[in-house]
Design an enzyme around this catalytic site. Structure first.
Site, PDB file in Angstrom:
ATOM      1  N   GLU A 145       0.825  -1.219   0.000  1.00 21.31           N
ATOM      2  CA  GLU A 145       0.000   0.000   0.000  1.00 21.31           C
ATOM      3  C   GLU A 145       0.857   1.266   0.000  1.00 21.31           C
ATOM      4  O   GLU A 145       0.517   2.271  -0.638  1.00 21.31           O
ATOM      5  CB  GLU A 145      -0.912  -0.018   1.233  1.00 21.31           C
ATOM      6  CG  GLU A 145      -1.744   1.241   1.435  1.00 21.31           C
ATOM      7  CD  GLU A 145      -2.811   1.442   0.368  1.00 21.31           C
ATOM      8  OE1 GLU A 145      -3.677   0.580   0.227  1.00 21.31           O
ATOM      9  OE2 GLU A 145      -2.763   2.485  -0.328  1.00 21.31           O
ATOM     10  N   LYS A 221       3.714   4.662  -9.999  1.00 16.01           N
ATOM     11  CA  LYS A 221       2.548   4.420  -9.146  1.00 16.01           C
ATOM     12  C   LYS A 221       1.347   3.988  -9.997  1.00 16.01           C
ATOM     13  O   LYS A 221       0.567   3.118  -9.591  1.00 16.01           O
ATOM     14  CB  LYS A 221       2.230   5.671  -8.329  1.00 16.01           C
ATOM     15  CG  LYS A 221       3.308   5.926  -7.268  1.00 16.01           C
ATOM     16  CD  LYS A 221       3.262   7.324  -6.716  1.00 16.01           C
ATOM     17  CE  LYS A 221       4.312   7.533  -5.629  1.00 16.01           C
ATOM     18  NZ  LYS A 221       4.551   8.943  -5.296  1.00 16.01           N
TER      19      LYS A 221
HETATM   20  N1  HSE Z   1       8.792  11.565  -4.058  1.00 16.89           N
HETATM   21  C1  HSE Z   1       7.497  11.037  -3.786  1.00 16.89           C
HETATM   22  C2  HSE Z   1       6.486  12.182  -3.805  1.00 16.89           C
HETATM   23  C3  HSE Z   1       7.515  10.336  -2.467  1.00 16.89           C
HETATM   24  O1  HSE Z   1       6.904  13.345  -3.856  1.00 16.89           O
HETATM   25  O2  HSE Z   1       5.297  11.925  -3.814  1.00 16.89           O
HETATM   26  C4  HSE Z   1       6.401   9.378  -2.228  1.00 16.89           C
HETATM   27  O3  HSE Z   1       6.325   8.379  -3.190  1.00 16.89           O
END
Ligand code: HSE
Length: 331
Positions: A145, A221
C-alpha cells in the site's frame, strides 16, 4: 499474543518512520494481540541484529548521531537469507532502471518463505509479474500500500474496501513533490528551481528528483495501480508521460485568472495509462494543494470515491506499512 519477527531493510526516512511507529504503537499492537519483534535493521552500510529484539530507540539515536544503524557488516540481502524471521519490511530507495537491491531483497525473501511489506516502488513497477509469482511460490504475503500515495489509502481501498465494485478508472495526484512545487509557484509566484529545492529540503522528493518532476514517479505508481487494480501486466514503458519542468509561473497565473490550477494528473483505466499536467477547475475535488495526494476511484456500483492524504513523509508512509503488517497478522 502472537510474536512476529521482523527485519527492516533500508533505514532512510521510511525505515526510520517504521521503527518509530512500532515503538509508539507497541501498546496499541499488543491490544490487537500482536508483538512485532524487530530482529534486524540494515542501512546501506551497517546492521543491528538481536534475536531477542533490537532496541529501536537506540538504533534511531545512533542513525541520527552517527549516520549508521549498528556495527555489524551484514547486508540486507544477507540478513534476509541467513536470519530466520517472518516478515521483511523493505524500505530501500526506489530504482526503476534495474529494480535495485529492493528487487533482489524481495525475491530472496519469497525464496525463504518470508512475507514482504514494502514502500519501494521500483521493483513493483519493473517486475510485477515476477514478484507475484515468487510470492505465490514462497507461500508469502506481499503487501505494498505504501508504494502508491504514502498514507493515502488507495490500493487496499480499491481491492478490499470496494470489493464487489468494478473499478473503471483511477485518476489523481500521486506525487507530493510536484504538487508542492506547482502550488507554491502559484501562491508565491516563485521559481521552479527554488520550490524544487524546498521540496527536497522537506524530504518529499526522491533521491533523484528528476523521477518526481519528469513524471516518472507518478508513472510507477500508475503501473502499480494498473497491475494491482486492473489486473494488467504493465511496466513503466506502457505509460505516456510528461512532467512539470516546462510549467512557468506565468502559465500558472494565466490558469488562475481563468479559475483553474495546473496539476500533474495521473490516470489509469483498461485502455490507457497517462501522466500529464492538466488544467483542473479550482473547486474540483482533485484540486488539492501543498504536498497532498488525491485519488478518485470510479466504480460501477458506488460512483466516484475520492480520497486525499499525505503522499510522502516518514511516519505517514510508515502508517501504510504498519496497516499492511497488521492486516497480514491480525487474522
Ligand atoms: N517523491 C514522492 C512524492 C515520495 O513526492 O510523492 C512518495 O512516493
Amino acid at each position: 499474543m502472537k510474536t512476529i519477527s521482523v527485519s527492516i531493510i533500508g533505514f532512510g526516512a521510511v525505515g526510520q518512520g517504521v521503527a518509530k511507529v512500532l515503538v509508539d504503537k507497541k501498546e496499541y499492537l499488543e491490544n490487537l494481540g500482536l508483538d512485532f519483534k524487530v530482529v534486524a535493521v540494515a542501512d546501506s552500510r551497517t546492521a543491528a541484529i538481536d534475536e531477542n529484539g533490537v532496541d529501536l530507540n537506540a538504533v534511531l539515536s545512533r542513525k541520527q548521531d552517527e549516520g549508521v544503524v549498528g556495527s555489524e557488516k551484514l547486508t540486507g540481502l544477507e540478513i534476509i537469507e541467513t536470519i530466520d524471521h517472518d516478515v521483511v519490511v523493505e524500505t530501500t530507495p526506489t530504482n526503476i532502471v534495474t529494480g535495485g537491491v529492493g528487487l533482489q531483497n524481495m525475491l530472496a525473501a519469497f525464496k525463504h518463505g518470508r512475507d514482504v511489506v514494502t514502500s519501494n516502488k521500483g521493483p513493483l513497477a519493473m517486475k510485477y509479474g515476477e514478484l507475484m509469482e515468487a510470492a505465490s511460490e514462497g507461500g508469502s504475503n506481499f503487501k505494498y500500500e505504501a508504494t502508491v500515495g504514502g498514507a493515502m489509502p488507495v490500493l487496499n481501498l480499491a481491492k478490499d474496501v470496494l470489493a464487489g465494485n468494478s473499478i473503471t478508472n483511477v485518476e489523481g495526484i500521486f506525487n507530493g513533490t510536484c504538487n508542492y512545487i506547482l502550488t507554491r509557484m502559484m501562491e508565491e509566484h516563485a521559481s521552479y528551481e527554488q520550490m524544487l529545492a524546498e521540496a527536497q529540503e522537506l524530504g518529499y522528493a526522491e533521491t533523484d528528483p528528476t523521477y518526481d518532476v519528469e513524471g516518472i514517479d507518478t508513472a510507477c505508481k500508475l503501473v502499480i495501480l494498473a497491475n494491482c487494480v486492473f489486473g494488467m501486466n504493465a511496466t513503466h514503458e506502457d505509460v505516456t508521460v510528461s512532467g512539470i519542468t516546462r510549467i512557468t509561473p506565468e502559465a500558472l497565473l494565466l490558469a488562475q485568472n481563468e479559475g483553474y490550477v495546473i496539476k500533474l494528473i495521473g490516470e489509469v483505466n483498461d485502455s490507457r495509462i497517462n501522466v500529464a499536467p492538466k488544467l483542473v477547475p479550482i473547486d474540483h475535488p482533485l484540486a488539492v494543494g501543498g504536498s497532498l495526494n488525491v485519488a478518485s476511484v470510479q466504480t460501477d456500483l458506488s460512483g466516484p470515491i475520492t480520497v486525499t492524504g499525505r503522499g510522502a513523509g516518514s511516519v505517514e508512509t510508515a502508517s501504510a506499512i504498519l496497516s499492511d503488517m497488521i492486516s497480514i497478522y491480525r487474522d
